[in-house]
Each structure stands twice: as structure tokens, then as C-alpha cells.
Design a protein around this motif. Structure first.
Motif, PDB file in Angstrom:
ATOM      1  N   TRP A   1      39.360  49.708  38.887  1.00 45.22           N
ATOM      2  CA  TRP A   1      38.178  50.324  38.291  1.00 45.22           C
ATOM      3  C   TRP A   1      37.840  49.689  36.940  1.00 45.22           C
ATOM      4  CZ3 TRP A   1      34.191  52.564  40.030  1.00 45.22           C
ATOM      5  CH2 TRP A   1      33.328  53.297  39.201  1.00 45.22           C
TER       6      TRP A   1
ATOM      7  N   ALA B   1      30.083  44.250  41.758  1.00 47.31           N
ATOM      8  CA  ALA B   1      29.969  45.307  40.749  1.00 47.31           C
ATOM      9  C   ALA B   1      29.027  44.878  39.627  1.00 47.31           C
ATOM     10  CB  ALA B   1      31.344  45.662  40.183  1.00 47.31           C
TER      11      ALA B   1
ATOM     12  N   PHE C   1      35.794  46.675  37.725  1.00 50.17           N
ATOM     13  CA  PHE C   1      34.443  47.071  38.161  1.00 50.17           C
ATOM     14  C   PHE C   1      33.584  47.474  36.971  1.00 50.17           C
ATOM     15  CE2 PHE C   1      35.668  48.482  42.751  1.00 50.17           C
ATOM     16  CZ  PHE C   1      35.869  47.152  43.086  1.00 50.17           C
TER      17      PHE C   1
ATOM     18  N   ASN D   1      25.503  46.989  48.400  1.00 50.65           N
ATOM     19  CA  ASN D   1      24.654  47.495  47.320  1.00 50.65           C
ATOM     20  C   ASN D   1      23.261  47.843  47.823  1.00 50.65           C
ATOM     21  OD1 ASN D   1      26.344  47.479  45.015  1.00 50.65           O
ATOM     22  ND2 ASN D   1      26.140  45.267  44.803  1.00 50.65           N
TER      23      ASN D   1
ATOM     24  N   SER E   1      34.245  41.817  45.092  1.00 54.32           N
ATOM     25  CA  SER E   1      34.266  42.708  43.927  1.00 54.32           C
ATOM     26  C   SER E   1      33.279  42.304  42.849  1.00 54.32           C
ATOM     27  CB  SER E   1      35.673  42.761  43.340  1.00 54.32           C
ATOM     28  OG  SER E   1      36.575  43.340  44.256  1.00 54.32           O
TER      29      SER E   1
ATOM     30  N   PHE F   1      30.170  45.893  35.728  1.00 54.45           N
ATOM     31  CA  PHE F   1      29.031  46.818  35.680  1.00 54.45           C
ATOM     32  C   PHE F   1      28.314  46.734  34.335  1.00 54.45           C
ATOM     33  CE2 PHE F   1      27.608  51.072  34.288  1.00 54.45           C
ATOM     34  CZ  PHE F   1      26.616  51.333  35.231  1.00 54.45           C
TER      35      PHE F   1
ATOM     36  N   TRP G   1      31.120  52.404  44.737  1.00 58.16           N
ATOM     37  CA  TRP G   1      32.106  51.564  44.057  1.00 58.16           C
ATOM     38  C   TRP G   1      33.355  52.355  43.682  1.00 58.16           C
ATOM     39  CZ3 TRP G   1      32.305  46.508  44.206  1.00 58.16           C
ATOM     40  CH2 TRP G   1      31.144  45.815  44.580  1.00 58.16           C
TER      41      TRP G   1
ATOM     42  N   TRP H   1      25.748  45.888  40.854  1.00 57.00           N
ATOM     43  CA  TRP H   1      25.634  47.334  40.656  1.00 57.00           C
ATOM     44  C   TRP H   1      25.088  47.618  39.267  1.00 57.00           C
ATOM     45  CZ3 TRP H   1      30.571  50.405  39.102  1.00 57.00           C
ATOM     46  CH2 TRP H   1      30.219  51.716  38.723  1.00 57.00           C
TER      47      TRP H   1
ATOM     48  N   LYS I   1      27.240  54.279  42.272  1.00 60.00           N
ATOM     49  CA  LYS I   1      28.489  54.609  41.572  1.00 60.00           C
ATOM     50  C   LYS I   1      29.512  55.196  42.530  1.00 60.00           C
ATOM     51  CE  LYS I   1      30.415  57.139  37.646  1.00 60.00           C
ATOM     52  NZ  LYS I   1      30.132  58.022  36.474  1.00 60.00           N
TER      53      LYS I   1
ATOM     54  N   SER J   1      37.132  51.254  44.899  1.00 54.56           N
ATOM     55  CA  SER J   1      38.268  51.177  43.974  1.00 54.56           C
ATOM     56  C   SER J   1      39.415  52.051  44.455  1.00 54.56           C
ATOM     57  CB  SER J   1      37.836  51.594  42.569  1.00 54.56           C
ATOM     58  OG  SER J   1      38.912  51.518  41.665  1.00 54.56           O
TER      59      SER J   1
END
Length: 361
Positions: A316, A34, A319, A63, A31, A323, A87, A37, A84, A91
Motif C-alpha cells: 500500500w 496506481a 501504491f 482502472n 502496480s 497515487f 486498489w 489511479w 480506491k 494491496s
């Protein structure tokens, strides 16, 4: 790296578009990917970079494939949308799993780790006693479902827009296996992210593979040998330095995980540093050997309080936290280093990857 094995690096504007051509190396970390990302989103948004190649392991591989597919479908904006969407699917796939969600105690403590979450605690105990073949004999794999729904591997294999390399560990020999663009498949992407305590080994072309993080997290040499650009950007997730001595069983396990996942990066960075020094000192002919410019985008403070358990957290909220931190790290790096891309290394090679004793060697 002689001329026979690699092209001499350059950074002339690619195809006359005036952009700086780079390759990107993406670490794995579940995770924590992210964060990458967010970094990729900011680099793509900037618009002044052209991505020639991507190498990735585990979440880094996910990714990488998302970026490649997005670039093929719709350029930089397409890549941002693809990342997006991927991910979001990850989630959603973990929303109803107690393994991937924090319990009330961790939430009350304001931590993204799951060391006090019943689902993770039970899984952690069982995974030490039983293998995934015993715990999951039907080999139910939500990650595979996300991969199947997210990527069109046929179009990726056909495209020559960007070069892709995924790293996996060959179980039988312990050797490194690189899957290149023409070998992209559901199984190849599964293989690079196959943690043997969670997933059964993945079969590709009659051989079995585990997560590539054990042996290459990620690997740089495909970008050096197969790409023209001399500039490689490493997006690093695993902290290099920990000032606090780990003393509890959990802290020791977390630190061992970080050290192990950084081991291949340290080795390759040391080799790149040595070759670069020899070229700069005239010991190697710069016309025959490729001078690589290394760059690193990281933020160790982001991961200072995060242990291994948070790599399974698919909330989320988590994430988006990573992000945004990734975007900020990339924005800072662009402001400080954009002008040096194509000219010199900006990564802290010796401080992070060589060691004080060898700073002058």
C-alpha cells in the motif's frame, strides 16, 4: 479517418453541462497503474471534464472498468471511491504473498523494486524454467478473485453512460482483440491482464487470450471511431526516453519491456500525427475527416528508478507513492493545458513519438 468510419470530432458542452468532453487511454503496467489511479482521481476531482470513452490494457483496463462502474453508481465521486476500493483490494490480496512484497534488503535500500527480495528472485528463476501451467496447475488466481468481488459487469454492459474498450492479444493468431462495453466480463478483464509467464491463457468465447500490452498498450482507434469527442488523454506509464545505456542483464530486460510496451503507442501516434498534418495542410477535407487532439499525462522521473519487478509490488505504501505522483502530474497538466482541450493537441507528438529525422514530414 473518413466520415463513414468516424464522427467528426467536436467538444461542445456535453448535454449542456459546460464540461469538456474527453476520452481517456490507459497504459498497462501492473502496480504502476496506481499512478494512473492518481491521475484519474485528480481529473475526476476537478469536475470540468466529462469522460465519453475509456480504453485500457492490463492495469489500465482495471482502472477503466473501475471508473465506468463508479460513474454509473455515483458520478465523479463514485468513480473516485471505486478506484480506491479496487486498489485497496489489490494491496490486500498481495499482503501475504512473498512474490508481491519487498524483502529486507530492498526496503533498506529505500527502493520499491524487488530484485533483492527472495520471493521475487525465486519466482523469476522458476518462471524462466517452468510455465504457469506447471507451476500453478490449479490455476489459483488472486486477481480473478479481486475482479469478481469488485465489479458488476451486468450493470456495466447495460449502461450507456461511458464507452469501454479493453485490449487483449489473441494467442492463436497474434491479432488484436477489442472487448467493448457490451462484452465486458470477468474473463475479458482477466484476458487484458494475462501475462503468459504468470497466468494461464484466458478463454473467452472458445478462444484464448494473453495480455493486450504486447500488441496494443493501449489502442486509440476505438476512441477515434466510436466517440464524438476529438480529445484523447493518454496516461502513459512506460518511459519513452532513457538517457543511460542499459548494460546489465537486468537493465536490458527492463528497457526491452518498456520499448515493447510503448511500441503500439508510437505507431498510433505516428499515424495520428500524419493524418493531423494532412488535415491542417488541406490535403484532407476537415469536414470529412476527424481531427484528433492528443494529450499526454506522464512523469518519466517517477519511473526512472523502477524496473519490471516493481510492477508486482502490491504494498500500500508503494501504491500511495504512485497515487500522489499521479495526482501531481494531473494537476500540473490541468493548469498548463486545460484551456487547450477542444482546441489543439498538447502532447509532444514529434519529440516523443515521431523522431527527429521526420519532424518536418
Amino acid at each position: 479517418m473518413d466520415k463513414k468510419s468516424s464522427k467528426v470530432g467536436h467538444n461542445d458542452p456535453a448535454k449542456g453541462n459546460g464540461k469538456k468532453r474527453v476520452s481517456i487511454a490507459l497504459q498497462g503496467g501492473g502496480s504502476h497503474g496506481a499512478f494512473s489511479w492518481g491521475v484519474l482521481d485528480r481529473l475526476l476531482e476537478d469536475g470540468r471534464f466529462e469522460i465519453e470513452g475509456l480504453t485500457g490494457t492490463s492495469a489500465g483496463g482495471m482502472n477503466a472498468v473501475a471508473v465506468a462502474q463508479g460513474l454509473i453508481k455515483g458520478g465523479n465521486q463514485g468513480a473516485r471511491e471505486e478506484l480506491k476500493a479496487f486498489w485497496q483490494k489489490i494491496s490486500e490480496s498481495g499482503k501475504n504473498s512473498p512474490l508481491n512484497q519487498r524483502g529486507p534488503i530492498d526496503k533498506a535500500l529505500g527502493k520499491y523494486t524487488m530484485y533483492h527480495s527472495p520471493g521475487f528472485v525465486i519466482f523469476d528463476y522458476l518462471s524462466r524454467m517452468f510455465s504457469p501451467y506447471e507451476l500453478n496447475p490449479l490455476q489459483i488466481d488472486p486477481l480473478k478473485d479481486v475482479i469478481v468481488k469488485s465489479f458488476d459487469f451486468e450493470s456495466i454492459r447495460k449502461s450507456k453512460l461511458v464507452k469501454l474498450y479493453l485490449c487483449a492479444t489473441h494467442v492463436r493468431t497474434g491479432k488484436l482483440r477489442i472487448f467493448d462495453t457490451q462484452e465486458m466480463s470477468v474473463e475479458a478483464l482477466q484476458a487484458t491482464a494475462c501475462l503468459p509467464t504468470i497466468h494461464s491463457a484466458v478463454k473467452v468465447d472458445g478462444e484464448y487470450y494473453w495480455d493486450g500490452g504486447f500488441i496494443g498498450n493501449p489502442v486509440f482507434f476505438p476512441l477515434i471511431y466510436d466517440c464524438e469527442t476529438a480529445d484523447i488523454i493518454l496516461i502513459q506509464l512506460n518511459p519513452t526516453v532513457r538517457d543511460k545505456l542499459p548494460t546489465t542483464a537486468r537493465e536490458i530486460a527492463d528497457r526491452l519491456n518498456e520499448v515493447t510496451n510503448n511500441a503500439s503507442v508510437v505507431r498510433e501516434m505516428r499515424a495520428i500525427s500524419l493524418i493531423s498534418d494532412l488535415i491542417d495542410q488541406g490535403e484532407l477535407d476537415a469536414k470529412k475527416h476527424k481531427r484528433v487532439h492528443m494529450h499526454v499525462i506522464e512523469d518519466e522521473e517517477v519511473f526512472a528508478e523502477l524496473g519490471w519487478s516493481s510492477k508486482l509490488n502490491t504494498e500500500w505504501e508503494f501504491f500511495m507513492h504512485l497515487f500522489e505522483k499521479g495526482r501531481l502530474a494531473a494537476d500540473k497538466w490541468i493548469k498548463e493545458n486545460y484551456e487547450y482541450v477542444g482546441k489543439k493537441t498538447t502532447a509532444p507528438m514529434r519529440e516523443h513519438f515521431v523522431g527527429e529525422k521526420w519532424n518536418k514530414h
